[in-house]
Each structure stands twice: as C-alpha cells, then as structure tokens.
Design a protein around this motif. Structure first.
Motif, PDB file in Angstrom:
ATOM      1  N   LEU A   1       0.799  -1.218   0.000  1.00 29.02           N
ATOM      2  CA  LEU A   1       0.000   0.000   0.000  1.00 29.02           C
ATOM      3  C   LEU A   1       0.841   1.280   0.000  1.00 29.02           C
ATOM      4  CD1 LEU A   1      -2.942  -1.021   2.365  1.00 29.02           C
ATOM      5  CD2 LEU A   1      -2.995  -0.707  -0.117  1.00 29.02           C
TER       6      LEU A   1
ATOM      7  N   TYR B   1      -1.904   2.139  -6.691  1.00 25.99           N
ATOM      8  CA  TYR B   1      -3.167   2.880  -6.738  1.00 25.99           C
ATOM      9  C   TYR B   1      -3.552   3.178  -8.189  1.00 25.99           C
ATOM     10  CZ  TYR B   1      -2.392   3.327  -1.775  1.00 25.99           C
ATOM     11  OH  TYR B   1      -2.194   3.039  -0.465  1.00 25.99           O
TER      12      TYR B   1
ATOM     13  N   ASP C   1      -8.535  -3.370  -5.857  1.00 29.55           N
ATOM     14  CA  ASP C   1      -8.159  -3.763  -4.502  1.00 29.55           C
ATOM     15  C   ASP C   1      -8.327  -2.602  -3.529  1.00 29.55           C
ATOM     16  OD1 ASP C   1      -7.469  -6.145  -5.565  1.00 29.55           O
ATOM     17  OD2 ASP C   1      -5.306  -5.797  -5.563  1.00 29.55           O
ATOM     18  N   ILE C   2      -8.486  -1.398  -4.090  1.00 26.73           N
ATOM     19  CA  ILE C   2      -8.531  -0.239  -3.204  1.00 26.73           C
ATOM     20  C   ILE C   2      -9.618   0.741  -3.616  1.00 26.73           C
ATOM     21  CG2 ILE C   2      -6.158  -0.152  -2.339  1.00 26.73           C
ATOM     22  CD1 ILE C   2      -5.596   1.531  -4.843  1.00 26.73           C
TER      23      ILE C   2
END
Ligand SMILES: Nc1ncnc2c1ncn2[C@@H]1O[C@H](COP(=O)(O)OP(=O)(O)OP(=O)(O)O)[C@@H](O)[C@H]1O
Ligand SMILES: [Mg+2]
Lengths: 258, 308
Positions: free
Chosen positions: A205, A211, A225-226
């Motif tokens: 992360l 991202y 995933d985010i």
C-alpha cells in the motif's frame, strides 16, 4: 496582462518538437513496447494464463491487460521526458530556451505534454494489440481515460526531475531500472494484492503505482483492490507535489545553470 | 538611452572561483561596443549572465531600462546572443532551428519561416536550410548562430567571438553585415581576440581582466593614449650600419629593413627629411604592431603588476 498568445505558441513549439523527435526515432520509441507487451500477452496471458485460471473473477489475461497498458504508459511517458530533456541539457541547446522569454511553467508543460503524447501513443498501440487476445469491455470510459492521462502526466514529471539531476547517461537509466520497474511489477500489474499475506499487502500500500494500476483496472473491469477516490487523490497529490518541485528546480536553475 | 547597464556584477562559481569581481558597465543604444580581455578574463561569464544562461551572485543588469530580474520577459525579448560555443541541436535541420527559436519568443510559425528565409539568405545559408546542423562547416555554424540570434529582431545583439575560426572573406562579409544592422539601430556588443577587428568596427571599448574592468573609453581616446608607435620601413638600398637619425630611436632588422620608434611629440616629416638627407630611400612602410594590440598588452601588463 500576460501574453497568453505568445506562451501558447511557445508551448506548441516545444510540444511539436518533442513529438517529431520520438516519431523520427519510432524504432526506438514505439516499436519496443509494442513487441514486449505482445510477448507478455502471449506468454502470461495465453500460455501461462490459461493454467492460472481466474483472478478476481476474471480470466487472467483480462486481469493483466489494464496493468500492462498502464505499465507501458508509465515507462514511455517517463522515458520520453528523461531522455529528451537530458540531451537538451547535454548538447546545451537548453540555452535556446533559457535565453528566450518562455516562462518555466511553459517549458515544463511542453516537455510533460511531449511525454504524455508518447505515453498515449504507446498506450493506444498496446491497447490495440490486446484486442487480438481478448475482448476489452470498458466499464467506465471517463475514469479509464482520466487515470490514463493523470498517470502519464505524473511519470512525465518524474522523468523531468530525473533529467534535471542527471549528469551522465547512467543517471537516466538508474531510476527506471532500480525504482520504476520494481514499483510497477510490485504494483499489482500481474496479481491482485489479495493473494499476498496481510503483511505484504500493507507494504504494497505504500507503493503509489498500486493505486494507479488499480484505479485503471477499475475503469476497465470494475474491480479494484482499493478505494478509487483514494487512488485519484494520491495521483493528484503526487502530480501537485512533483509539479511544484519541478518548477522550483527550474527557478533555481538546478542542473541547468551555473 | 542606455541599451545595457551593468551595476556591480559579481559571480563566484560553485567551485569557489570568483570570475567577476564587481563589474559596472554602460553601453549606449546604437553603439558598437567591444568587450575585450585575455583568455579567462570573464567575458563569457558576464555575457552568459546577461543572457540568463548563468546565475549571477550579486549585482544588477538592465536592458533598455528593463531590469533583468524584475522585468525579466521584457528584458529578454530585447537580447540576442551569439554564444562562444555551438549550442544548437546538431540533429535539427537549419531552418527548424531558427523557426523553433522564434517559436519560443511567441512568433507565429508562418512569420518565423519568413524571418528565417530573410536571415538565412543574408548570412548565405539558404542553400543549407534543409541540412542537419551537424553537417555544416565551422564557419557556417557560426553564421547559423548569428541568424538564430536575429529571428526575434533584438535591439541588443551580443556576439561572443563570432569570427573565431572564420575565413577572411567570410569574416569581412560578417563585418559588413554587422555594420549594416548596427547602422539600422541594433546595439552590438562584440568580444574578439582579433584586435584589428575591434579597432575597425567598434566605437567604444571596455577591457576586462581577472574579473575586473581595467579600462572603459572610446576607441579614438584609447588609441590616442599610445605614446610611441613603431614603424617598419623597407629600404630601397641596403645599409651597412644603423644610420644616425638624431632623436629617433632606430634599429636595423636586416640590411634592408629599418625599425623606427616615433613618440607623440615627434613628426613623420622630420623623420623623412632626415632620411632624405642621408640618401636613404624608403619604398614602403607599415606599423610594426596593430595599435590597439600594443595598448591592450600594455594595459593588461599594468593590471597584472598592480594586482598580482
Ligand atoms: N562553470 C564554471 N565553473 C568554474 N569556473 C568557471 C566556469 N566557467 C568559467 N569558469 C572560469 O571563469 C573564468 C572566466 O571564464 P570566461 O569563460 O568568462 O572567460 P573569457 O573571458 O570568456 O575567456 P576566453 O577569451 O578564453 O573565452 C575562467 O577562469 C574560467 O575557468
Ligand atoms: Mg569566452
């Protein structure tokens, strides 16, 4: 009153020069990423991918296509600015810009747009190639496009900063090799971080590329995933930061003026 | 109107070397100005600071009244520079170099092409417009830099050794060209190591050495400082011994060549009267040394003695 019309001409001059540069040497700039990604599609997508089965509910090739497209955008936006601006310095024709009344933000803008142009062209080529291997269904065109362009801008800026500090040809390949490549490979291009033990998920992360890859994948597939808002916030934050930093370097003449 | 005002300009390079130790200079609009000095004096450093290629350490510069730090863009529009070292993209075709440079000044592409044509023709490079810069000869590259410096039609043109490595014929045509644009109102600042070039082109002069201005005056006034001039006389008939020329200092280079030193108080007429009396025929005569050269060497020598 600022002479916006003059700035627009100056910007267009730099951008045109940049585009002509990478088009002239397309064998070095456009062809290699096309070949590499074709190999990725064949080997990981087809041969190995069929044995892997599904990831996050998608066939493996569908899962990696967004990541591979974005990876080529990242690499090429970066490579264009770092090599072009570095040779501008090395051969001293940066002096043509320094002596003229172009504001620093126009210089930066010109090189960044040049990098985005190459990132976009390569991204489109890779996307077209991917269509030979899979049907690309795009979930959200606007988000896909937004992440595509923002990522390209961000890495063009990073390439610019690299070029400012570079004094030798080694300096312009160190960052791509030792920073950029690991970050993209570990940024979830080939896997979902849900596969990792939770410790390594947390470590992942802190990787900004994660991202971008996930936001882009969400734009295309609709899975991530985010959180997308967080991803966009992070990209925009980095763009802001690197822009300010680049302008500061130009204002001080770091690596450019004695 | 002053075209260029430099006030107390200092430059210390990052390695600690102090290249400029407080230079002040004024160049009037319309002037043809020589900035002379030995190798390493600081000429290119000063010029690079004026052209925004090097950061100054302190001091101020203004161009036609526009301060280079406060009114940056207006000041920059007025400057054209022909640098000492080649600094164009060697892979770019000649005409592209001019058009791109014009573009950075906000000149539309069509107008830029028209200007490029004018200056490339004037500098005899039009035939080479499509050639990549790296295929030009050294003299052509210099002319390319002159053309490039003119595309935005600056009012102050600074040339850092524009004639280095240029053949005599082209050098003369460059001189004519520079005189023409100067006559049309462009202020010119020139550095050169060919002092006869400075003497024949420039009206005012500054000499810089070790980062300081050691002389700034007009060319005639400087030349009038010359106390003695040495002439070389070629003789029609060989001489066995040094002739007695009364108060003139003479030396025999060889039997047919005589060197005579004349001070400001003495006259040529008396010298020739005396030579005629002695039956010596002079077939031709020349200055032993360029006058500016002689002064230049004296001045630089003196500044060395004063500041070791
Ligand atoms: N980037 C630099 N870093 C350190 N010292 C420098 C730098 N550039 C120039 N110098 C030094 O500054 C001094 C002045 O150099 P400059 O190029 O201004 O001389 P110049 O008068 O133009 O000489 P020339 O007639 O040889 O062109 C020299 O001693 C030079 O070594
Ligand atoms: Mg010099």
């Amino acid at each position: 009153m600022k002479p916006w019309g003059l700035y627009a001409i100056a910007l267009r001059t730099i951008v045109t020069k940049e585009i002509l540069r990478f088009m002239r040497i397309w064998v070095q700039t456009i062809l290699p990423p096309a070949i590499t990604t074709t190999l990725y599609f064949v080997i990981f997508g087809k041969l190995i991918g069929e044995r892997i089965g599904e990831m996050e509910g998608y066939s493996y090739i569908d899962f990696i296509v967004p990541g591979l497209i974005l990876m080529s955008v990242i690499q090429n936006s970066y490579a264009n600015v770092v090599s072009s601006f570095f040779s501008t310095k090395l051969q001293h024709y940066i002096e043509e810009l320094l002596i003229s009344p172009v504001p620093n933000w126009v210089i930066l803008g010109g090189y960044v747009v040049g990098g985005v142009a190459r990132g976009t062209l390569v991204g489109v080529v890779v996307t077209v190639i991917s269509l030979f291997f899979t049907d690309l269904q795009i979930n959200s065109y606007s988000l896909t496009l937004l992440v595509f362009v923002l990522t390209s801008v961000l890495f063009a800026l990073a390439g610019f900063i690299n070029a400012v500090y570079a004094t030798t040809f080694d300096d312009i390949s160190i960052v791509p090799t030792f920073v950029l490549t690991p970050l993209t490979y570990l940024g979830g291009v080939f896997y979902s971080i849900n596969l990792l033990p939770s410790f390594w998920q947390d470590v992942s992360l802190i990787n900004p590329v994660l991202y971008m890859v996930n936001a882009f994948r969400f734009g295309i597939l609709g899975v991530s995933d985010i959180e997308i808002a967080v991803a966009l916030g992070i990209i925009l934050g980095f763009i802001g930061l690197l822009t300010l930093f680049s302008l500061m370097l130009l204002a001080r003449g770091v690596g450019i003026k004695n | 109107m002053t075209a260029l005002t430099i006030d107390n300009l200092h430059k210390t390079y990052r390695n600690g070397f102090e290249a400029l130790k407080g230079i002040s200079l004024k160049v009037q609009a319309g002037d043809f100005f020589a900035l002379l000095g030995p190798n390493g004096a600081g000429k290119s450093t000063a010029i690079s600071i004026i052209a925004s290629l090097v950061n100054k350490s302190s001091g101020s510069i203004s161009i036609y009244g526009h301060d280079l730090s406060e009114d940056r863009e207006a000041a920059k529009r007025l400057i054209g520079l022909v640098p000492q070292e080649f600094n164009f993209n060697m892979w770019e075709p000649v005409v592209e170099i001019l058009v791109n440079q014009a573009g950075y000044y906000g000149i539309p592409r069509k107008l830029a092409f028209e200007r490029a044509e004018i200056y490339l023709k004037q500098l005899d490079l039009w035939e080479k417009r499509g050639t990549q810069a790296r295929w030009l000869s050294g003299g052509m590259k210099r002319r390319l830099m002159i053309a490039r410096a003119l595309v935005h039609q600056p009012r102050l043109l600074i040339l850092d050794e524009p004639t280095a490595g240029v053949d005599i014929e082209i050098r003369r045509s460059m001189w004519r060209f520079l005189q023409e644009i100067n006559a049309k109102g462009t202020t010119i600042i020139l550095t050169t190591h060919y002092l006869e070039e400075a003497e024949s082109l420039c009206r005012n002069i500054a000499i810089i050495d070790h980062g300081k201005i050691i002389e700034q005056t007009s060319m005639p006034r400087l030349l009038s400082q010359l106390n003695t001039e040495t002439f070389v006389l070629n003789l029609g008939n060989p001489l066995e011994a040094v002739p007695d020329l009364a108060s003139y200092r003479v030396k025999l280079q060889d039997t047919e060549t005589l060197e005579v030193e004349i001070t400001r108080e003495q006259s040529m007429n008396d010298l020739f009267d005396r030579l005629s009396q002695l039956g010596i025929t002079v077939t031709s005569m020349r200055n032993k040394q360029n006058r500016l050269e002689q002064l230049f060497i004296d001045l630089v020598d003196r500044s060395k003695r004063e500041a070791p």
